[in-house]
Enzyme design. Sequence first.
Site, short mmCIF file in Angstrom:
data_model
loop_
_atom_site.label_atom_id
_atom_site.label_comp_id
_atom_site.label_asym_id
_atom_site.label_seq_id
_atom_site.Cartn_x
_atom_site.Cartn_y
_atom_site.Cartn_z
N SER A 24 56.02 43.56 40.28
CA SER A 24 56.64 43.29 38.98
C SER A 24 55.63 43.47 37.83
O SER A 24 56.04 43.51 36.67
CB SER A 24 57.23 41.89 38.95
N HIS A 25 54.35 43.55 38.13
CA HIS A 25 53.36 43.80 37.07
C HIS A 25 52.64 45.12 37.26
O HIS A 25 51.62 45.38 36.62
CB HIS A 25 52.36 42.63 36.97
N ALA B 285 50.23 39.69 34.41
CA ALA B 285 49.94 38.51 35.23
C ALA B 285 48.59 37.95 34.78
O ALA B 285 47.78 38.66 34.16
CB ALA B 285 49.89 38.91 36.69
N ASP C 34 48.54 31.72 40.57
CA ASP C 34 49.06 32.16 39.28
C ASP C 34 50.57 32.05 39.36
O ASP C 34 51.20 32.73 40.17
CB ASP C 34 48.65 33.62 39.06
N ARG D 216 62.46 35.93 35.03
CA ARG D 216 63.67 36.44 34.37
C ARG D 216 64.16 37.71 35.07
O ARG D 216 65.35 37.94 35.25
CB ARG D 216 63.38 36.71 32.90
N GLU E 10 64.10 38.44 38.09
CA GLU E 10 64.85 38.12 39.32
C GLU E 10 66.33 37.94 39.00
O GLU E 10 67.20 38.35 39.76
CB GLU E 10 64.31 36.85 39.97
N LYS F 126 59.11 17.74 35.84
CA LYS F 126 57.66 17.93 36.05
C LYS F 126 57.25 19.35 35.65
O LYS F 126 56.23 19.56 34.98
CB LYS F 126 57.28 17.65 37.50
N ARG G 242 49.08 28.66 54.27
CA ARG G 242 48.14 29.69 53.83
C ARG G 242 47.63 29.26 52.47
O ARG G 242 48.22 28.37 51.83
CB ARG G 242 48.78 31.07 53.76
N SER H 219 46.87 33.29 47.07
CA SER H 219 46.05 34.51 46.94
C SER H 219 45.79 35.22 48.26
O SER H 219 45.38 36.38 48.25
CB SER H 219 44.73 34.30 46.17
N GLN H 220 46.05 34.56 49.40
CA GLN H 220 45.81 35.25 50.68
C GLN H 220 46.72 36.46 50.85
O GLN H 220 46.30 37.49 51.36
CB GLN H 220 45.99 34.29 51.85
N ARG I 118 47.85 38.35 48.49
CA ARG I 118 47.34 39.44 47.63
C ARG I 118 46.12 40.11 48.26
O ARG I 118 46.01 41.33 48.26
CB ARG I 118 46.94 38.88 46.25
P1 NDP Z 1 55.07 33.31 42.81
O1 NDP Z 1 56.03 32.17 42.94
O2 NDP Z 1 55.39 34.57 43.51
O3 NDP Z 1 53.63 32.85 43.32
C1 NDP Z 1 52.96 31.81 42.69
C2 NDP Z 1 51.65 31.50 43.38
O4 NDP Z 1 51.93 30.82 44.62
C3 NDP Z 1 50.83 32.72 43.75
O5 NDP Z 1 49.49 32.45 43.47
C4 NDP Z 1 51.08 32.88 45.26
O6 NDP Z 1 49.98 33.48 45.94
C5 NDP Z 1 51.21 31.44 45.68
N1 NDP Z 1 52.02 31.26 46.89
C6 NDP Z 1 53.21 31.83 47.17
N2 NDP Z 1 53.65 31.41 48.37
C7 NDP Z 1 52.71 30.57 48.85
C8 NDP Z 1 52.57 29.81 50.06
N3 NDP Z 1 53.51 29.85 51.00
N4 NDP Z 1 51.47 29.07 50.22
C9 NDP Z 1 50.50 29.03 49.28
N5 NDP Z 1 50.57 29.73 48.13
C10 NDP Z 1 51.66 30.47 47.92
O7 NDP Z 1 54.77 33.61 41.25
P2 NDP Z 1 55.73 33.50 39.99
O8 NDP Z 1 57.02 34.20 40.28
O9 NDP Z 1 55.79 32.10 39.51
O10 NDP Z 1 54.89 34.35 38.90
C11 NDP Z 1 54.68 35.74 39.14
C12 NDP Z 1 53.73 36.33 38.14
O11 NDP Z 1 54.38 36.53 36.90
C13 NDP Z 1 52.45 35.56 37.84
O12 NDP Z 1 51.38 36.44 38.10
C14 NDP Z 1 52.52 35.22 36.35
O13 NDP Z 1 51.28 35.28 35.66
C15 NDP Z 1 53.44 36.32 35.85
N6 NDP Z 1 54.16 35.93 34.63
C16 NDP Z 1 53.72 36.44 33.43
C17 NDP Z 1 54.36 36.08 32.26
C18 NDP Z 1 53.88 36.59 30.95
O14 NDP Z 1 54.55 36.33 29.98
N7 NDP Z 1 52.77 37.25 30.85
C19 NDP Z 1 55.53 35.19 32.26
C20 NDP Z 1 55.85 34.67 33.57
C21 NDP Z 1 55.19 35.05 34.71
P3 NDP Z 1 50.09 35.05 46.44
O15 NDP Z 1 49.97 35.87 45.19
O16 NDP Z 1 48.96 35.22 47.40
O17 NDP Z 1 51.45 35.20 47.08
#
Ligand code: NDP
Length: 341
Positions: free
Chosen positions: A47-48, A123, A178, A186, A188, A230, A303, A306-307, A309
């Site tokens: 998505s980015h 991101a 992150d 949005r 999604e 929250k 996990r 970031s793993q 990624r």
């Molecule tokens: P996700 O819900 O996909 O992931 C959020 C974080 O949770 C990630 O660091 C992910 O790590 C981690 N994670 C996911 N599953 C697990 C798990 N089972 N156990 C442990 N950690 C986990 O992200 P969002 O959909 O909330 O956001 C997506 C991106 O969109 C972000 O990068 C955000 O910066 C960006 N964004 C940017 C905006 C802007 O205006 N610039 C606005 C809104 C969002 P991993 O990456 O390793 O899966």
Amino acid sequence: MTDFRTLSLADIASLASAILVKRGFSVEQAAAIADTVTAAERDGCLSHGLFRIPFYVAALKNARADPRAVPTLQVSDSSVVHVDAHGGFCPLALQVGVPALQEKARQHGIAALALHDTYNIAALWPEVEDLANAGLVAFAFTASNAYVAPAGGSRPVYGTNPMAFGFPRKGEQPLVFDQASSASARGEIQLHLREGKPLPAGWAIDRNGEPTTDPVTALEGAQLCFGGHKGASLALMVELLAGALIGDAFSMESSALDTHGVGAPFGGELVLAIDPSHCNRSTDHLARAEYLFREVLEQPGTRLPSQRRYTCRLRHQSDGVKVPMSLLSELSELENNSVGS
Ligand code: NDP
């Protein structure tokens, strides 16, 4: 079946950069955005990735957007450094500000980088990962456009407001998370609309504040934060940090500036960095962190953030990235259409 073409990371960077330059971005702005987009493709954050290039181009419809902006750095005796992006895009502003932030964090123990007047479509993990790779603990916050209702309300006030955190590790890539403050991105909701699928419960409400699973009603109404009140408090915190504190736009003000409905957030970003050498009391913070991580990872099904990624990164660095032909043809059209079309 979707058709793909496999591109190397270098191919992705040149493609992104070439399109942006053709559409009026300066070489510097284009190269910085291309780096961010390539890092997203490399790490499987589609998505980015290249998908965002049309969005960067569309952002230029906004009167304040300047694709040739030269960010200016302002450093004083204070531990807060500022970069005025002058209506340019976040990746170049970060390149200008992050080295100064690192220096200030080492000097003062804790420091902040305030980015002003910038379009942030990206991101946030790249900046906190870079800082954590340099041994610093890092946080980043940015507001977006008003899509999300406050807890108990029905009218969008907050953005999807992401926040990111990075912590260095011993002999490993940093721990980074992150995440947005909203229950879903949005995009999604738009994808569910395109596919004619109902939304999961808890993502959105209609204009009257009633829960909805209908994507059209959701887009007319408001998104919800994750975790109820929250998550809403975190969204509010991001507005205050990246908006009020550093004197930049709230999400609702960014929306008001988005005169063509592009959805490119305009405002500030706050990045914080802490140098652990100023903090700990004779304990090894890295060893302490590893102890905690082991406790987490011992449990099946866990996990670290970031793993995913980092695993994706290894694969894409060696094998390249499969990019859908439909996206490549959209990008080719964007590259070959004249500016203004
Ligand atoms: P996700 O819900 O996909 O992931 C959020 C974080 O949770 C990630 O660091 C992910 O790590 C981690 N994670 C996911 N599953 C697990 C798990 N089972 N156990 C442990 N950690 C986990 O992200 P969002 O959909 O909330 O956001 C997506 C991106 O969109 C972000 O990068 C955000 O910066 C960006 N964004 C940017 C905006 C802007 O205006 N610039 C606005 C809104 C969002 P991993 O990456 O390793 O899966």
